[in-house]
Design an enzyme around this catalytic site. Structure first.
Site, PDB file in Angstrom:
ATOM      1  N   GLU A  17       0.814  -1.299   0.041  1.00  0.00           N
ATOM      2  CA  GLU A  17       0.030   0.084  -0.241  1.00  0.00           C
ATOM      3  C   GLU A  17       1.087   1.167  -0.153  1.00  0.00           C
ATOM      4  OE1 GLU A  17      -3.824   0.560   2.040  1.00  0.00           O
ATOM      5  OE2 GLU A  17      -3.010   1.538   3.412  1.00  0.00           O
ATOM      6  N   THR A  48      -4.393   4.783  -1.364  1.00  0.00           N
ATOM      7  CA  THR A  48      -5.278   5.155  -0.102  1.00  0.00           C
ATOM      8  C   THR A  48      -5.998   6.632  -0.748  1.00  0.00           C
ATOM      9  OG1 THR A  48      -3.929   6.254   1.343  1.00  0.00           O
ATOM     10  CG2 THR A  48      -4.332   4.121   1.631  1.00  0.00           C
ATOM     11  N   HIS A  77      -8.437   3.760  -3.924  1.00  0.00           N
ATOM     12  CA  HIS A  77      -9.509   3.767  -2.849  1.00  0.00           C
ATOM     13  C   HIS A  77     -10.272   4.914  -2.901  1.00  0.00           C
ATOM     14  CE1 HIS A  77      -6.897   1.461   0.385  1.00  0.00           C
ATOM     15  NE2 HIS A  77      -6.765   0.802  -0.881  1.00  0.00           N
ATOM     16  N   GLY A 108     -15.584   5.704   4.561  1.00  0.00           N
ATOM     17  CA  GLY A 108     -14.523   6.698   5.476  1.00  0.00           C
ATOM     18  C   GLY A 108     -15.196   6.862   6.767  1.00  0.00           C
ATOM     19  N   ALA A 123     -20.663   2.162   2.688  1.00  0.00           N
ATOM     20  CA  ALA A 123     -19.742   1.905   1.794  1.00  0.00           C
ATOM     21  C   ALA A 123     -20.621   1.093   0.526  1.00  0.00           C
ATOM     22  CB  ALA A 123     -18.665   1.034   2.134  1.00  0.00           C
ATOM     23  N   TYR A 143     -13.440  -6.207   8.918  1.00  0.00           N
ATOM     24  CA  TYR A 143     -12.635  -6.075  10.016  1.00  0.00           C
ATOM     25  C   TYR A 143     -12.774  -7.268  10.877  1.00  0.00           C
ATOM     26  CZ  TYR A 143     -13.387  -1.472   8.265  1.00  0.00           C
ATOM     27  OH  TYR A 143     -13.314  -0.202   7.516  1.00  0.00           O
ATOM     28  N   GLN A 174      -8.787  -5.074   7.719  1.00  0.00           N
ATOM     29  CA  GLN A 174      -8.274  -4.028   8.809  1.00  0.00           C
ATOM     30  C   GLN A 174      -6.827  -4.646   9.293  1.00  0.00           C
ATOM     31  OE1 GLN A 174      -7.193  -1.412   9.752  1.00  0.00           O
ATOM     32  NE2 GLN A 174      -8.762  -0.350  10.552  1.00  0.00           N
ATOM     33  N   GLN A 210       2.903   4.784  18.071  1.00  0.00           N
ATOM     34  CA  GLN A 210       1.993   4.831  17.058  1.00  0.00           C
ATOM     35  C   GLN A 210       0.759   3.799  16.894  1.00  0.00           C
ATOM     36  OE1 GLN A 210       3.672   5.026  13.311  1.00  0.00           O
ATOM     37  NE2 GLN A 210       1.973   6.159  12.399  1.00  0.00           N
TER      38      GLN A 210
END
Ligand code: FAD
Length: 285
Positions: A17, A48, A77, A108, A123, A143, A174, A210
């Site tokens: 990605e 993305t 995307h 989103g 979506a 997910y 995800q 992070q």
């Protein structure tokens, strides 16, 4: 080439990605990232689409064109939550004109200052529109731990079935850090008659603090084995990079060994990380 054809034609696929720059000034940097990752010959590269108010969304198509120019199939995307039909139709027309065949259709995230849905709520509304004339191979997100807006994983999988029925030909997960979570999700999807390919999304973590923040935000779970790595190496960038790449490689090998044929790496514009993972798998794919 359509992603479904790529997935069908190979025993194991690996994709990466990239994200677009926020301003044109950084475009050359991203061009160089794309060229370096393309040299690793991934099966496709996703690009993305920036969140609301993020200038990056203007550059998704340009970066997808770069991917194509480097000989790799792009997956662009597109989100819809804050868009009108007109905006979306323009984007779709531009994708068509530029030979983009694969789109990951997304809702989103709902922004903090959200003023209510416009023309798109889920979506699946966008999936339906993109899939209508058969030009695009349309993908969707899923997910393994359930989407944070969903009350239960079961409810989320029922909604996922609606999205697939609207026209998704494949799904990408995800990120997850415990493969058992993915295997259990996959079996629940099949039980709920979701039969499209599900690409496993793997994030090589190179920054400890992070990842703790983003996992806390998404409601995800960090397995103890991985948490200990972050606790031990999170403050040492060199050690964390090495441990993060090793952990991601380990996850990917386990996935392939268990018959999973499609893995997507959230390479986050880090060609060195993508290259290290590709090299770790050189005898496997
Ligand atoms: P949806 O499929 O609409 O689902 C969102 C929520 O609504 C879920 O809880 C679902 O269960 C529920 N829902 C769906 N349909 C129905 C229905 N018919 N009735 C009731 N409830 C329903 N964000 C970006 O801004 N740009 C990106 O490029 C981007 N790329 C991503 C790539 C991947 C692989 C993933 C996993 C996520 C990505 N995201 C991106 C984040 C994504 O936009 C958010 O996770 C967002 O909150 C949900 O998007 P979705 O497409 O999954 O939404």
């Amino acid at each position: 080439m359509k992603i479904t054809d790529i997935l069908q034609s190979k025993r194991a696929t690996l994709s990466f990605e990239v994200f677009p720059p926020r301003t044109g000034l950084k475009f050359e940097e991203v061009q160089s990232v794309v060229a370096k990752i393309a040299k690793l010959e991934p099966d496709f590269m996703s690009v993305t689409y920036g969140a609301m108010g993020n200038g990056a969304r203007e550059f998704t198509l340009a970066v997808a064109k770069e991917v194509k120019a480097n000989g790799v199939t792009p997956l662009a995307h597109l989100t819809c939550i804050d868009s009108d039909k007109d905006d979306v139709e323009k984007k779709i027309a531009a994708f068509c004109e530029n030979g983009i065949e694969n789109v990951l259709a997304l809702r989103g995230d709902i922004p903090a200052d959200f003023e209510g849905f416009r023309e798109y709520k889920h979506a699946s509304d966008l999936v339906e529109e993109l899939a209508r004339d058969g030009h695009f191979c349309v993908g969707g997100a899923c997910y393994p731990e359930g989407h944070p807006d969903s009350p239960t994983l079961f409810a989320d999988i029922e909604n996922l079935k609606r999205k697939v029925d609207a026209g998704c030909s494949f799904l990408t997960t995800q990120m997850f850090f415990d493969n058992d979570t993915f295997y259990s999700f996959l079996s629940k999807c099949r039980d709920n008659r979701i039969y499209v390919p599900i690409i496993a999304g793997i994030m090589p973590v190179t920054n400890g603090s992070q990842i703790k923040r983003s996992v806390a935000l998404s409601g995800g779970i960090l397995p103890n084995k991985f948490r200990r790595i972050i606790d031990r190496f999170g403050d040492d960038p060199v050690a964390m990079r090495q441990a993060g790449i090793a952990y991601a490689t380990d996850q990917i090998i386990d996935l392939y060994a268990n018959g999973i044929t499609a893995v997507h790496v959230y390479s986050m514009n880090k060609p060195d990380v993508a290259a290290a993972i590709r090299s770790n798998l050189s005898g496997i794919i």
